[in-house]
Write an enzyme that holds these catalytic residues in place. Sequence first.
Site: not given
Length: 326
Positions: A168, A262, A292
């Site tokens: 991320s 996602e 995610h």
Amino acid sequence: MIGVRSRTSSSTWSADAAPPMAISRRARFIRWLTGRYIRRIDIANAPVDKMRKRLDQLGRLSRPARHVAIEEKSIAGLHAEWYRPPQPKPGKLLLYLHGGAYTLGSCDSHRKLVTHMANEGRIEAVMPEYRLAPEHPFPAGLDDAIAVYKELLQSGYSASDIVISGDSAGGGLSVAMMLQLRHEGLPLPGTAVLISPFLDMSASGETMKTRADRDPWFRPDEVEVVARYYCPNEDLRNPLLSPVFANVAGLPPTLIHVGDDEILLSDSTRFADKLKTAGIDVEIEVFPEMWHVFQLFVGKMPESKAAVKKIGAFIQGRFPASAEAA
């Protein structure tokens, strides 16, 4: 589970690939449960300190990989944890930058995932706790990551023996770090592993719309909240904030894992295409029905375990035994 895999010869995934198998019952339950929990959070107004504590508490409930030694030792003035699996490859190191939208995350939240990556990759790992926004906005976290990397080089690690990885925001920070190192004329890590990387602060990717109804965790407008915390008054197309707009020449061979459900999917696919166009060895795998950073649930669902094993195999493949002997 069948993922869609590609290399420099074809970095885009195809609808002609073999149809995916149904995901496990356990994965469906975790997807529903976590999605229900996260969607209840008013991210724009929730107190950041409380969200940090809750994420860390959840992380501490998860056991790290067995037989991996854990040592707390600071680096570049930052708290960090070092993970040593049995019989790691000598001199090789995984530098992991945790995710958390640049505002959350710590060794507690990501210890389980990174110890499993270290174990599967047969590689020592270090995870520093870089400074977080909004108290420390851009470029504080980036400065910390670069300081850690420089200290690793000064301590004797070869750049080619370092794997830079992150999920991320940590994935975005990993790429930004490499771009800045290139700008400074310093040697880049030998390999990069990006997990659901957050690579476009401007939220311009097409899957912000096409996956908005399928993403069980996040909404497109929440990217604006992250930008407000991390980089207020900055140009969101700055490559150090949104590496999808960067010149990627000279970046190392890269593995990208991303879920098909996602909103950040097109961050990964666009970046993979840029790497391919630049002639860089890139392998991207899009996991059907995954969300995610689903790899965080390694040990809880088979899809996460399989993905982490693939990451480990990729890392091991970068350091073959014959090369070590030489």
